[in-house]
Scaffold this motif. Structure first.
Motif: not given
Length: 541
Positions: A520-528
């Motif tokens: 729902d929230t546009p992330p500024k950054g995502i890491s797996v």
């Protein structure tokens, strides 16, 4: 007998996957004779009694194996395996020689009066010849005929994959081990010692220039684990916390070995804590110095790492962690629990041996140097994964799957640990797995069922993707101004597996499937968390 029943119960499940796993290779009738459970093999081995003489000068062996068995049906023909280069001298049943015929490496024994269903019986198989010589043991099987630096004979067997029938007659299939163990009697030239599995029960000077060394194994034993180790050996040992530990090394390496083998103690502390009591306590634990690198010979672990840390001084993980300990001591002893105690019914499922044992390297590292060191080590193994073909091989033709069964199998287990996300539950699960299936023959379906039942999690898709297909799961991410969509790309339909990610610095757990979902929230950054989940990541717009 319990091994035969378990196999028959699960053979239908095996066949369901067989077509999926077949590759383009062609298999001969010889492969089928060795790899399948035909009617002629429908008997349960209760004991082996092996008695041979080894002539190093001629590279020649001669002797017999008395096989105690119980047919599961009336049999007029019985299959015993012995490589075709070895001579069958005679096969004696109730004092009479039985006729036989040979096909590839199988010997079909004819008995018109039949071997009676459920009647315990025995036959004695006399044989002789020059067994195949290993060129590069243990990667190719056979006798390893060497000499030590003093010019004395130094000989060992290593036949995993090649087959125990390369040098002694037996029912050469992993699904059946002698329930009551075996005796191993080996005559060698005076002045040499033979070390085999189990405990030494005596030695006898035969008066002809040879001394016979007698060993007895109480527990069931894999055929390929049965070993000869002949050399100018000296012995030392001790009882450690109730476990008899014995070491046989070349005479000139005694002092070096006494110091180097001290690592066995913390290893045993770790493995018995995590996997349960050493599974062959009645037969003792031994390390035996060999001219080849090593092999998991049950209760007589072959050691040839030249008293180095790592793998002949190298770190297979490339992280520096793997040179803190002796690879051969740790890996080959790990097999005592996974491979020797818990054995796969078909070598197509050898990942059960190698995946869990490679993970035991991680376990030992964590025991000694902490969680972070263990995770560093296992992540370093990623570079060794080829993703070339499935880990599980085709059933019934004596064929293993990809060598990825080692690092990829361990990385899969580490991923499942992360899925469970509770180390108390994880260690309880691993220990219960080891203890539940102690001295048993299993297959992939049984492992999956156990893990699912004990955790309450739907893990079958996870096992299937890592084991039955060459590709690992790929987490696909698509970003736009409204947020990020995510899904799994896998070969398994309806694949679902949780995965941990960090979004804007906050750690959360996603539950992707093969269908698109959206944050729902546009992330500024995502890491797996690819350090704890062995997955690929694909990012698109």
């Amino acid at each position: 007998m319990k091994r035969i029943l378990l196999l028959l119960m699960l053979i239908g499940l095996h066949n369901a996957h067989a077509q999926l796993m077949q590759d383009k290779e062609k298999y001969t009738k010889g492969d089928t004779l060795r790899g399948s459970l035909r009617t002629e093999r429908n008997f349960d081995v209760r004991e082996y009694h092996l008695n041979i003489k080894v002539d190093p000068s001629r590279k020649y062996i001669q002797g017999y194996n008395r096989i105690v068995f119980v047919p599961q049906q009336r049999l007029t023909v019985m299959q015993i395996d012995l490589f075709e280069n070895m001579k069958v001298d005679s096969i004696v049943f109730h004092g009479k020689k039985l006729p036989y015929r040979r096909e590839y490496n199988a010997v079909f024994i004819d008995n018109k009066e039949s071997f009676k269903k459920n009647k315990k019986d025995s036959l004695t198989f006399y044989y002789s010849g020059k067994p195949i010589a290993a060129v590069r043991a243990p990667w190719d099987g056979g006798f390893d005929w060497k000499t030590d630096k003093n010019g004395k004979p130094w000989i060992a067997t290593a036949v995993q994959g090649t087959g125990a029938s390369a040098w002694w007659p037996n029912k050469d299939h992993q699904s059946d081990e002698p329930d009551n163990g075996m005796t191993i009697k080996v005559a060698v030239p005076n002045g040499l010692t033979n070390v085999s599995n189990g405990r030494l029960t005596g030695k006898k000077d035969l008066g002809n220039g040879y001394t016979r060394w007698d060993w007895k194994v109480i527990n069931p034993i894999n055929n390929y684990d049965v070993a000869l180790n002949i050399g100018d050996y000296v012995h030392f040992g001790e009882a450690y916390k109730g476990l008899d530990m014995d070491f046989y090394v070349l005479s000139y390496n005694l002092e070096k070995a006494k110091k180097h083998f001290q690592e066995v103690k913390p290893m045993m502390d770790c493995f018995q804590e995590k996997f349960g009591e050493y599974p062959f306590k009645e037969d003792s634990y031994k390390l035996v110095e060999t001219p080849h690198l090593g092999m998991e010979h049950q209760s007589a672990v072959a050691y040839g790492n030249q008293y180095m840390k790592g793998y002949l001084g190298r770190d297979l993980s490339g992280t520096g962690v793997g040179t803190k300990w002796d690879f051969i001591i740790i890996h080959e002893t790990g097999h005592e629990w996974f491979g020797n105690s818990i054995t796969s019914s078909d070598i197509a499922d050898m990942w059960i041996h190698e995946g869990f044992t490679t993970y035991s390297e991680v376990v030992y590292t964590e025991c000694r140097w902490g969680y972070e060191a263990g995770q560093k080590y296992i992540n370093g193994l990623k570079k060794n994964v080829r993703n070339d073909k499935p880990i599980i091989g085709p059933y019934g033709v004596n064929k293993e799957g990809s060598g990825d069964m080692y690092p990829k199998g361990a990385l899969m287990l580490n991923t499942i640990r992360s899925i469970i996300n509770n180390d108390d539950k994880w260690w309880k699960l691993i220990k219960e797995f080891s203890e539940t299936f102690k001295h048993m023959i299993v297959d992939t379906e049984m492992v999956i069922n156990f893990f699912e039942q004990e955790t309450g999690l739907h893990l079958e898709p996870v096992f299937d993707q890592y084991l039955r297909y060459k590709n690992i799961p790929t987490l696909e991410l698509k970003r736009d101004e409204n947020g990020t969509a995510y899904r799994w790309i896998t070969d398994v339909k309806k694949f679902d597996m949780p995965v941990d990610v960090s979004i804007n610095g906050e750690k959360i757990r996603l539950t992707p499937t093969t269908e698109w979902q959206k944050l729902d929230t546009p992330p500024k950054g995502i890491s797996v968390a690819t350090d704890r989940f062995f997955v690929d990541v694909k990012v698109g717009n």
